[in-house]
Scaffold this active site. Sequence first.
Site, PDB file in Angstrom:
ATOM      1  N   ASP A 127      -3.984   2.392  -4.982  1.00  0.00           N
ATOM      2  CA  ASP A 127      -2.637   2.391  -4.375  1.00  0.00           C
ATOM      3  C   ASP A 127      -2.327   1.108  -3.619  1.00  0.00           C
ATOM      4  O   ASP A 127      -1.506   1.103  -2.712  1.00  0.00           O
ATOM      5  CB  ASP A 127      -2.465   3.625  -3.480  1.00  0.00           C
ATOM      6  N   GLU A 128      -2.977   0.000  -4.023  1.00  0.00           N
ATOM      7  CA  GLU A 128      -2.890  -1.200  -3.201  1.00  0.00           C
ATOM      8  C   GLU A 128      -2.821  -2.469  -4.047  1.00  0.00           C
ATOM      9  O   GLU A 128      -3.610  -2.623  -4.976  1.00  0.00           O
ATOM     10  CB  GLU A 128      -4.195  -1.224  -2.413  1.00  0.00           C
ATOM     11  N   ASP A 188       0.862  -1.193   0.000  1.00  0.00           N
ATOM     12  CA  ASP A 188       0.000   0.000   0.000  1.00  0.00           C
ATOM     13  C   ASP A 188       0.897   1.242   0.000  1.00  0.00           C
ATOM     14  O   ASP A 188       1.803   1.366   0.814  1.00  0.00           O
ATOM     15  CB  ASP A 188      -0.911   0.000   1.237  1.00  0.00           C
TER      16      ASP A 188
HETATM   17  P1  TTP Z   1      -5.354   4.968   1.302  1.00  0.00           P
HETATM   18  O1  TTP Z   1      -4.323   3.959   0.925  1.00  0.00           O
HETATM   19  O2  TTP Z   1      -6.469   4.524   2.174  1.00  0.00           O
HETATM   20  O3  TTP Z   1      -4.687   6.198   2.053  1.00  0.00           O
HETATM   21  P2  TTP Z   1      -3.308   6.947   1.769  1.00  0.00           P
HETATM   22  O4  TTP Z   1      -2.481   6.234   0.753  1.00  0.00           O
HETATM   23  O5  TTP Z   1      -3.577   8.381   1.489  1.00  0.00           O
HETATM   24  O6  TTP Z   1      -2.608   6.875   3.193  1.00  0.00           O
HETATM   25  P3  TTP Z   1      -1.923   5.636   3.901  1.00  0.00           P
HETATM   26  O7  TTP Z   1      -0.460   5.950   3.983  1.00  0.00           O
HETATM   27  O8  TTP Z   1      -2.559   5.554   5.227  1.00  0.00           O
HETATM   28  O9  TTP Z   1      -2.185   4.432   3.050  1.00  0.00           O
HETATM   29  O10 TTP Z   1      -6.017   5.571   0.009  1.00  0.00           O
HETATM   30  C1  TTP Z   1      -5.296   5.773  -1.192  1.00  0.00           C
HETATM   31  C2  TTP Z   1      -5.747   7.064  -1.843  1.00  0.00           C
HETATM   32  O11 TTP Z   1      -7.148   7.030  -2.097  1.00  0.00           O
HETATM   33  C3  TTP Z   1      -5.497   8.291  -0.999  1.00  0.00           C
HETATM   34  O12 TTP Z   1      -4.189   8.808  -1.169  1.00  0.00           O
HETATM   35  C4  TTP Z   1      -6.565   9.228  -1.468  1.00  0.00           C
HETATM   36  C5  TTP Z   1      -7.711   8.338  -1.915  1.00  0.00           C
HETATM   37  N1  TTP Z   1      -8.758   8.325  -0.877  1.00  0.00           N
HETATM   38  C6  TTP Z   1      -9.834   9.200  -1.007  1.00  0.00           C
HETATM   39  O13 TTP Z   1      -9.927   9.942  -1.989  1.00  0.00           O
HETATM   40  N2  TTP Z   1     -10.794   9.212  -0.039  1.00  0.00           N
HETATM   41  C7  TTP Z   1     -10.744   8.412   1.069  1.00  0.00           C
HETATM   42  O14 TTP Z   1     -11.632   8.455   1.932  1.00  0.00           O
HETATM   43  C8  TTP Z   1      -9.617   7.507   1.207  1.00  0.00           C
HETATM   44  C9  TTP Z   1      -9.502   6.622   2.403  1.00  0.00           C
HETATM   45  C10 TTP Z   1      -8.675   7.502   0.211  1.00  0.00           C
HETATM   46 MG    MG Z   2      -2.197   4.181   0.888  1.00  0.00          MG
HETATM   47 MG    MG Z   3      -4.808   2.044   0.022  1.00  0.00          MG
END
Ligand code: TTP
Ligand code: MG
Ligand code: MG
Length: 348
Positions: free
Chosen positions: A106-107, A6
């Site tokens: 992103d996963e 991730d």
């Molecule tokens: P995530 O992987 O949940 O979050 P992140 O990458 O920003 O942070 P982390 O380091 O905790 O993983 O989500 C990936 C992307 O998806 C995030 O950068 C932005 C988008 N997103 C939204 O637009 N709305 C949301 O509610 C979430 C959770 C994510």
């Molecule tokens: Mg992330």
């Molecule tokens: Mg994610």
Amino acid sequence: MYLHIDMDYFFAQIEEKRRPMLKDKIIAVCVFSGRTEDSGVISTVNYPGRALGIKSGMPIATAKKKAPPADSIFLPVDREAYTQASMFIDGIIRKGCDKVVQASIDEWHVEDSDAIQKAPKIKEEIEKKSGLTCSIGVAPSLLGAKMGASKCKPDGLLILDKESEEKLISGSDVEKVPGIGKKTGEALRALGALKIQDISKIDPGNLVETFGRKTGSWLHELSLGEYKSELGEEKEQEEVSRIGTLKMKTRDSYILLEKLSDLEPEAKEWLMEKKKSYKTLTIIFITEDLRTHTKSTTFSHPLPWNSSTEAEKKKLIEEFLSENPMMIRRIGIRFGNFLDLGGQTTLF
Ligand code: TTP
Ligand code: MG
Ligand code: MG
């Protein structure tokens, strides 16, 4: 073994990479709804912003109250840039591993017998080639890998064996386990289970009665340390797009159409390769204030990849220009709502 990869604060990290001077500032990526200047929600925020309590889904106005204006920047989402970065990272992961499923923008979920050796290499490769950090969990189950990745964020790598995986999951608060939502978490607490291991004390019949057969038996197994894993099906691409920057800001529909004609063949590469037809055409407009707008049309019959859409594109552009007075900085084209043409290859 399974890997869960991730990206760290993904959208905000991409924005940070574009503006290295802002590294220590608060960078919040926003979905502006456009109703008022601050209407909309936070998409994500970097770690300095998280330290002040800003998080995904929070109203932009609330976030602005928490962030000192001199130390923060609120940017609009640039979905095309994030999709490009995501596709680039996808390529790096697939080069190193066979069984890969992209789970979100992103996963990634990976099954690999050589996961322990590969994980640090993939992490290094992603950072070297994209300049972005990620966190990776490696575990005997996908659930363990996922929880491992969350635990070691940001820029972490956590390798769990069977024993440490079970310790992590069974000792976890119920609502921190992916798959247990807010409602289920509250119901479990009401039954006296605060941690996963506590669920084993609840009668399985009672679990099934409360949560239904599927969730009830899953929770029971979870509490006993039985974590089934499946990589799941890869979602097929649902849309393709290309976006480009104009030489100069403009509102000239001829110039806009010309730019679209350059972008269209690249956007259609995948459609052509897979012999798909599509039903939805979208034009993406990025105005001088960097906000993204779209105009779409859905056809009553699917169009094969090579059909001309000059008239529709022109109409969408004119519609947009009549509604929005701003200059356009970037323009893009997107095809979606795909259908297989099946045997009708003679159309080509
Ligand atoms: P995530 O992987 O949940 O979050 P992140 O990458 O920003 O942070 P982390 O380091 O905790 O993983 O989500 C990936 C992307 O998806 C995030 O950068 C932005 C988008 N997103 C939204 O637009 N709305 C949301 O509610 C979430 C959770 C994510
Ligand atoms: Mg992330
Ligand atoms: Mg994610």
